[in-house]
Motif scaffolding. Structure first.
Motif, PDB file in Angstrom:
ATOM      1  N   VAL B 632     -36.646 -46.136   2.943  1.00 67.40           N
ATOM      2  CA  VAL B 632     -36.307 -45.625   4.271  1.00 67.40           C
ATOM      3  C   VAL B 632     -35.302 -46.523   4.979  1.00 67.40           C
ATOM      4  N   GLU B 633     -35.130 -47.760   4.489  1.00 66.47           N
ATOM      5  CA  GLU B 633     -34.153 -48.660   5.119  1.00 66.47           C
ATOM      6  C   GLU B 633     -32.750 -48.403   4.596  1.00 66.47           C
ATOM      7  N   LEU B 634     -32.644 -48.137   3.294  1.00 66.13           N
ATOM      8  CA  LEU B 634     -31.321 -47.907   2.700  1.00 66.13           C
ATOM      9  C   LEU B 634     -30.997 -46.424   2.572  1.00 66.13           C
ATOM     10  N   GLY B 635     -31.987 -45.577   2.772  1.00 65.82           N
ATOM     11  CA  GLY B 635     -31.745 -44.144   2.684  1.00 65.82           C
ATOM     12  C   GLY B 635     -31.649 -43.633   1.250  1.00 65.82           C
ATOM     13  N   LEU B 636     -32.102 -44.434   0.298  1.00 64.96           N
ATOM     14  CA  LEU B 636     -32.017 -44.014  -1.106  1.00 64.96           C
ATOM     15  C   LEU B 636     -33.261 -43.226  -1.500  1.00 64.96           C
ATOM     16  N   VAL B 637     -33.044 -42.200  -2.311  1.00 61.81           N
ATOM     17  CA  VAL B 637     -34.135 -41.309  -2.715  1.00 61.81           C
ATOM     18  C   VAL B 637     -34.275 -41.343  -4.228  1.00 61.81           C
ATOM     19  N   LYS B 638     -35.490 -41.469  -4.685  1.00 62.05           N
ATOM     20  CA  LYS B 638     -35.756 -41.230  -6.105  1.00 62.05           C
ATOM     21  C   LYS B 638     -36.730 -40.070  -6.190  1.00 62.05           C
ATOM     22  N   VAL B 639     -36.313 -39.016  -6.887  1.00 61.80           N
ATOM     23  CA  VAL B 639     -37.233 -37.908  -7.106  1.00 61.80           C
ATOM     24  C   VAL B 639     -38.137 -38.320  -8.271  1.00 61.80           C
ATOM     25  N   VAL B 640     -39.415 -38.471  -7.964  1.00 63.16           N
ATOM     26  CA  VAL B 640     -40.365 -39.040  -8.924  1.00 63.16           C
ATOM     27  C   VAL B 640     -40.829 -37.985  -9.916  1.00 63.16           C
ATOM     28  N   GLU B 641     -41.038 -36.788  -9.410  1.00 62.00           N
ATOM     29  CA  GLU B 641     -41.519 -35.714 -10.289  1.00 62.00           C
ATOM     30  C   GLU B 641     -41.230 -34.370  -9.629  1.00 62.00           C
ATOM     31  N   LEU B 642     -40.944 -33.389 -10.454  1.00 59.91           N
ATOM     32  CA  LEU B 642     -40.854 -32.011  -9.980  1.00 59.91           C
ATOM     33  C   LEU B 642     -41.864 -31.182 -10.769  1.00 59.91           C
ATOM     34  N   ALA B 643     -42.699 -30.472 -10.042  1.00 58.58           N
ATOM     35  CA  ALA B 643     -43.561 -29.492 -10.697  1.00 58.58           C
ATOM     36  C   ALA B 643     -42.986 -28.117 -10.376  1.00 58.58           C
ATOM     37  N   LEU B 671     -28.098 -30.386  -5.266  1.00 60.20           N
ATOM     38  CA  LEU B 671     -27.766 -29.882  -3.932  1.00 60.20           C
ATOM     39  C   LEU B 671     -28.596 -30.600  -2.867  1.00 60.20           C
ATOM     40  N   ALA B 672     -29.812 -30.980  -3.215  1.00 56.79           N
ATOM     41  CA  ALA B 672     -30.694 -31.617  -2.224  1.00 56.79           C
ATOM     42  C   ALA B 672     -30.190 -32.996  -1.824  1.00 56.79           C
ATOM     43  N   VAL B 673     -29.756 -33.790  -2.785  1.00 57.83           N
ATOM     44  CA  VAL B 673     -29.485 -35.197  -2.455  1.00 57.83           C
ATOM     45  C   VAL B 673     -28.167 -35.759  -2.981  1.00 57.83           C
ATOM     46  N   MET B 674     -27.369 -34.979  -3.700  1.00 59.93           N
ATOM     47  CA  MET B 674     -26.187 -35.580  -4.304  1.00 59.93           C
ATOM     48  C   MET B 674     -24.890 -34.814  -4.091  1.00 59.93           C
ATOM     49  N   GLU B 675     -24.913 -33.511  -4.331  1.00 58.67           N
ATOM     50  CA  GLU B 675     -23.671 -32.789  -4.613  1.00 58.67           C
ATOM     51  C   GLU B 675     -23.059 -32.140  -3.390  1.00 58.67           C
ATOM     52  N   ALA B 737     -40.078 -33.082   0.866  1.00 56.15           N
ATOM     53  CA  ALA B 737     -40.724 -34.334   0.461  1.00 56.15           C
ATOM     54  C   ALA B 737     -40.066 -35.518   1.158  1.00 56.15           C
ATOM     55  N   ILE B 738     -38.751 -35.475   1.309  1.00 54.51           N
ATOM     56  CA  ILE B 738     -38.062 -36.575   2.007  1.00 54.51           C
ATOM     57  C   ILE B 738     -38.457 -36.582   3.486  1.00 54.51           C
ATOM     58  N   ARG B 739     -38.581 -35.388   4.064  1.00 53.94           N
ATOM     59  CA  ARG B 739     -39.044 -35.321   5.463  1.00 53.94           C
ATOM     60  C   ARG B 739     -40.437 -35.921   5.590  1.00 53.94           C
ATOM     61  N   ALA B 740     -41.292 -35.611   4.609  1.00 53.67           N
ATOM     62  CA  ALA B 740     -42.667 -36.116   4.674  1.00 53.67           C
ATOM     63  C   ALA B 740     -42.668 -37.641   4.600  1.00 53.67           C
ATOM     64  N   ALA B 741     -41.722 -38.193   3.837  1.00 51.32           N
ATOM     65  CA  ALA B 741     -41.672 -39.646   3.695  1.00 51.32           C
ATOM     66  C   ALA B 741     -41.034 -40.328   4.890  1.00 51.32           C
ATOM     67  N   THR B 742     -40.128 -39.633   5.558  1.00 51.99           N
ATOM     68  CA  THR B 742     -39.297 -40.320   6.559  1.00 51.99           C
ATOM     69  C   THR B 742     -39.503 -39.828   7.980  1.00 51.99           C
ATOM     70  N   VAL B 751     -28.766 -34.139   1.542  1.00 50.19           N
ATOM     71  CA  VAL B 751     -29.213 -35.224   2.401  1.00 50.19           C
ATOM     72  C   VAL B 751     -28.509 -36.492   1.944  1.00 50.19           C
ATOM     73  N   ARG B 752     -27.905 -37.198   2.890  1.00 47.79           N
ATOM     74  CA  ARG B 752     -27.181 -38.426   2.532  1.00 47.79           C
ATOM     75  C   ARG B 752     -27.959 -39.641   3.042  1.00 47.79           C
ATOM     76  N   PRO B 753     -27.716 -40.806   2.459  1.00 46.78           N
ATOM     77  CA  PRO B 753     -28.431 -42.007   2.910  1.00 46.78           C
ATOM     78  C   PRO B 753     -28.372 -42.190   4.422  1.00 46.78           C
ATOM     79  N   ASP B 754     -27.208 -41.891   5.015  1.00 42.76           N
ATOM     80  CA  ASP B 754     -27.075 -42.034   6.470  1.00 42.76           C
ATOM     81  C   ASP B 754     -28.090 -41.175   7.223  1.00 42.76           C
ATOM     82  N   ASP B 755     -28.346 -39.991   6.701  1.00 40.88           N
ATOM     83  CA  ASP B 755     -29.262 -39.074   7.393  1.00 40.88           C
ATOM     84  C   ASP B 755     -30.669 -39.660   7.452  1.00 40.88           C
TER      85      ASP B 755
END
Lengths: 161, 775
Positions: B632-643, B671-675, B737-742, B751-755
């Motif tokens: 949450v400090e650097l805004g980096l996301v790792k998608v751990v798992e997708l079901a 589309l969610a976090v990169m492109e 999931a990112i909203r839930a974390a942040t 979603v970009r790190p700045d967001d």
């Protein structure tokens, strides 16, 4: 052309002597001069990995390699992997695991995997992912690529250092 | 003979048959369009506009033609037919005339003896541009007084407006949530760039070998521009290095043919990566405004939405994308009162058209974000809220269409919810953490989040389009063995369609040896390899043609054997199950060949005022659960798992189904976090894989996949289109999931790190942290 230079290179076990433009990349030389189109040009600037070949056993991005620098070297492309019609264990693992869809990245993935295993970088799924991360697959057959590299690594156990 | 000699062939429907092109692909021997070569061939290249909007005062190719090795330099004046093409509207020039409407628009083409000569020739073409202000904001483009980009368009810059009115559009509700969402421009980014080889023919026509998605629609557009009858423009499919929608429109097709006809030599054109970003359409950027109303128990009362899709400079398939976003725009939910307005708009941005998910992707991000917002407002579990409102078989769409086959939306959600959660990250292994081996954290500041998404997609073409495929199946005996060949114009893009055709022929005829012939325009149209439709429509055509062959064979056998027989496991069998004859015995030297044109159930137009109508033939559904770790400090996301859970009706090839679900989910992750293609003032700022990031093997999380097979009685084998649904729901699940974390609102993708990391974008307090232990 007059400014071409003579290069001797052993490609897939065959000595080739060719006159190349000093600005020509190894990708272009393999594809357009030697007719080895298995090596793909996906970006031509070292971003996608589709052009991966082995030079003296090490994986290189052939689009970032000038052909003249391969003078005196041994180059292996995807066409040189299988012997006598039999698939290389990495090729067979990719086929059996359906580790591709469109297949455009596959030659680069396969060559990278061969090197990854030989480097000893295929001892776990996490390690395979890390050391295969220079090869993009837009179809995202990644889970099957990891499985294929792991399977081939197990088979080629002796090759890992 | 006895029944003991009968055996079932392998590789039938339901088997994970190996692709017939697999060995060629792993050996590097599969010929992609960029691998083609002809003796004496020339290389074509394209001069493109550097400006998003400009008037062309003049074009002078003289200096290019004086360069040794240059054989042709052509402009719009050299286009022999009508200088217009387009999938829906013929609004796009083959080569620009008086105006360029987007950066990268083709202005001239050259043919030369070497790619480098061709590139230098382009530098010598002088184009005098009068630069105009570009129209770059889709909402402003719709406004009164905006410069009109296509004077022939009756709606000004509005290419299409779809209105849907259901129930009471002004209905009020106890709980109301509103939101405004944006979706950036995504690129299909297939790895095999646009390419092909045009070969002039003796009859004055041309043979084009090309990577495309729809041979016949290319043929008609190319012939129209060349001023040739379609039969003189023959297309053969070359190996396709991915498509994802980007090859549904023309790229180099007409240009290569023009150059080949002019020079009377074969001409090869291959785009580079940068050029590829300008050479095809993209996913429409979208602005979406939603208002959801519910009762206090979480039952949806109304949805009101306005969606603006930026179509860019030319129409491409924008009208159909608009219809999808509108008709699928409230998601797989039962809502009695709907007011939906969706617009597709011309601007001077890059043209947008087909990409996997086609309108449904943009809407899903917005409506699923709204469902989460509503759940939070109601204090409800977000999955429970979705299940409470989930559509099912028999539900009515906002278009009034009744969903008349399985719609297991609630079941899909339950399945992904009930999967065990992955273990916490190992903070001692950087590969497990956001930032990876860049070693940006040792687990401090890392928060885990879980989110859900579910989506809906139509399968096949809609709104009354005459959507069909043609299959020719031939049965003969070679070397004493029956052999089947299947000929269609259906395009294999990697989805496994050639495998599916083989599997169907083996299933219907019980014959092991099935060859799928190269796809070309020597047989009738198969329609497009898009809209998740080919297994359904070309699969249906191959099945029907096989049935005709089987009927003919059985009739022939009955005549020759003097009794009624059926075809079972490749043998002619009497009613009591005894083998009466082999196919070779009956057929001898004869050949049975049948060609069938096959259609799915008809669809109907939407009423222009109310959007009511049975516009779609089949619906498909998928749900995702995403687990992410966010620094949450650097805004980096790792998608751990997708079901993911998806209903595919019938898995024709389970292994290929899995591949589609992985691939679609990954593109949704992108589309969610990169492109995003970043367009500033109509100019693309990142046309490379250094600056446009697509998921790598490290970004791709492990996936847990459930495949449901609830047969659709209207479809061949009960199958349901597979390719698109997983692309649709993975994006909102990851963002949730990112909203839930942040605790961030995150109303825009990617979603970009700045967001995430910049305090100014916080809308809610960050939850307790960190959940991952620190060392």
């Amino acid at each position: 052309m007059s400014n071409h230079v003579a290069v001797t290179v052993r490609v897939n076990g065959v000595d080739r002597e060719i006159e190349v433009d000093p600005r020509a990349t190894l990708t272009e030389t393999l594809r357009d001069r030697l007719g080895l189109t298995g090596t793909k040009k996906g970006c031509d600037r070292g971003e996608c990995g589709a052009c991966t070949v082995l030079v003296n056993g090490r994986r290189v991005l052939s689009c970032m390699t000038l052909a003249v620098t391969a003078h005196g070297a041994e180059v292996t492309t995807v066409e040189g992997l299988s012997s006598g019609g039999e698939l290389h264990p990495v090729q067979r693992a990719f086929l059996e695991n359906d580790a591709f869809q469109c297949g455009f990245c596959t030659p680069g993935q396969v060559m990278s995997a061969v090197a990854c295993i030989a480097e000893g970088h295929a001892t776990s799924d996490d390690e395979i992912r890390e050391w295969m991360s220079g090869n993009i697959c837009r179809c995202a057959a990644y889970p099957q690529i990891v499985a294929s590299v792991a399977k081939a690594a197990a088979e080629l156990g002796g090759a890992a250092r | 003979m006895s029944t003991a000699t009968r055996e079932t062939v392998a590789g039938r429907v339901g088997d994970s048959a190996v692709r017939p092109d697999a060995a060629l692909k792993v050996r590097g021997e599969f010929a992609y369009s960029s691998d083609l070569f002809a003796d004496d061939m020339l290389w074509g290249a394209t001069l493109r506009s550097p400006h998003p909007h400009a008037r062309i005062r003049s074009i002078d190719v003289t200096a290019a033609l004086t360069l040794p090795g240059v054989y042709a330099a052509l402009t719009h004046a050299d286009v022999p037919g009508e200088n217009r093409y387009g999938l829906d509207h013929r609004d796009q020039p083959v080569l620009a005339e008086d105006v360029v409407r987007y950066q990268g628009e083709p202005v001239a083409v050259v043919a030369a003896d070497h790619p480098e000569t061709a590139r230098r020739a382009l530098d010598r073409i002088a184009v005098d541009y009068q630069v105009l202000d570009p129209v770059v904001d889709a909402e402003l483009a719709m406004a009164e007084g905006a410069p009109v980009l296509h004077p022939e368009c009756p709606g000004g810059n509005v290419l299409r407006h779809v209105r849907i009115r259901r129930g009471d559009p002004e209905a009020t509700a106890e709980v109301v949530v509103t939101g405004e969402y944006r979706v950036g421009m995504q690129d299909q980014a297939f790895l095999g760039p646009e390419s092909g080889l045009a070969v002039p023919a003796e009859d004055g026509g041309v043979d084009l070998h090309v990577a495309t998605q729809w041979l016949h629609v290319d043929q008609s557009q190319v012939a129209h521009a060349l001023g040739l009858p379609p039969e003189k423009v023959r297309l053969t499919l070359a190996g396709v290095g991915g498509a994802f929608g980007a090859r549904e429109d023309l790229s180099m097709q007409v240009h290569a043919c023009l150059l080949a006809l002019r020079t009377r030599r074969p001409v090869k054109m291959v785009y580079g990566r940068e050029e590829s970003f300008f050479g095809h359409v993209h996913r429409h950027p979208a602005l979406l405004r939603y208002e959801h109303g519910a009762d206090r128990h979480g039952r949806l009362v109304s949805v009101r939405a306005e969606i603006v899709l930026d179509g860019g400079a030319y129409a491409s398939s924008t009208p159909a994308v608009v219809a999808n976003a509108a008709t699928l725009g409230i998601g797989p939910y039962q809502v009695p009162n709907v007011r939906m307005d969706c617009w597709g708009v011309y601007t001077n941005n890059p043209p947008c058209g087909a990409m996997r998910g086609f309108g449904a992707v943009q809407a899903c991000f917005a409506y699923e974000s709204q469902m989460d917002k509503l759940a939070e407002r109601l204090g409800m579990d977000p999955v429970e809220l979705r299940i409470r409102n989930a559509m099912r078989e028999g539900s009515t769409m906002p278009t009034g269409q009744v969903v008349d086959s399985a719609a297991p939306v609630a079941e899909l959600l339950r399945r992904v919810r009930d999967k065990p959660l992955p273990p916490p990250a190992d903070p001692t292994d950087p590969r497990d953490l956001p930032g990876g081996v860049a070693n940006t954290t040792r687990g401090d500041g890392v928060v885990r989040g879980v989110g859900y998404g579910v989506g809906i997609k139509n399968v096949a073409f809609s709104e009354g389009f005459d959507d069909y495929s043609t299959a020719r199946v031939r049965l003969e005996v070679l070397g004493g063995e029956p052999v089947v060949s299947v000929h269609t114009a259906a395009v294999e893009v990697g989805q496994g369609l050639v495998t599916v055709q083989q599997q169907i022929a083996r299933t219907e005829l019980g014959i092991a040896r099935v060859t799928v012939l190269p796809a070309d325009t020597g047989v009738g149209s198969a329609g497009s390899s898009s809209a998740s439709r080919q297994s359904y429509v070309t699969g249906g055509a191959v099945k029907a043609a096989c049935e005709r062959v089987r009927d003919t064979l059985c009739a022939l056998a009955a005549t020759r054997l003097g009794r009624e027989v059926g075809l079972v496991d490749g043998k002619l069998v009497t009613a009591d199950g005894a083998v009466a004859a082999s196919i070779a015995d009956v057929l001898g030297d004869e050949v049975i060949e049948r060609t069938v044109e096959w259609r799915h159930r008809p669809t109907f137009p939407l009423d222009p005022l109310t959007g009511q109508g049975n516009a779609h033939t089949q619906y498909a559904f998928a749900a995702h659960r995403a687990v992410v770790d966010v620094d949450v400090e650097l805004g980096l996301v790792k998608v751990v798992e997708l079901a993911c859970a998806q209903d595919v009706g019938r898995a024709i090839n389970p292994q290929a189904v899995l591949g589609q679900i992985h691939g679609g989910s990954a593109q949704g992750l992108g589309l969610a976090v990169m492109e995003e293609i970043q367009v500033v003032d109509g100019t693309v700022r990142n046309p490379s894989f250094t600056d446009y990031l697509i998921p790598t093997i490290v970004d791709m999380p492990p996936m847990v996949v459930d495949v449901l097979e609830l047969a659709d009685p209207h479809a061949p084998y009960g199958l349901r289109g597979v390719g698109e649904p997983p692309t649709i729901s993975s994006t909102p699940a990851i963002v949730a999931a990112i909203r839930a974390a942040t605790g961030r609102a995150l109303t825009r993708v990617p979603v970009r790190p700045d967001d995430i990391a910049l305090a100014g974008s916080a809308s809610r307090p960050v939850p307790s942290r960190p959940e991952v232990p620190c060392d």
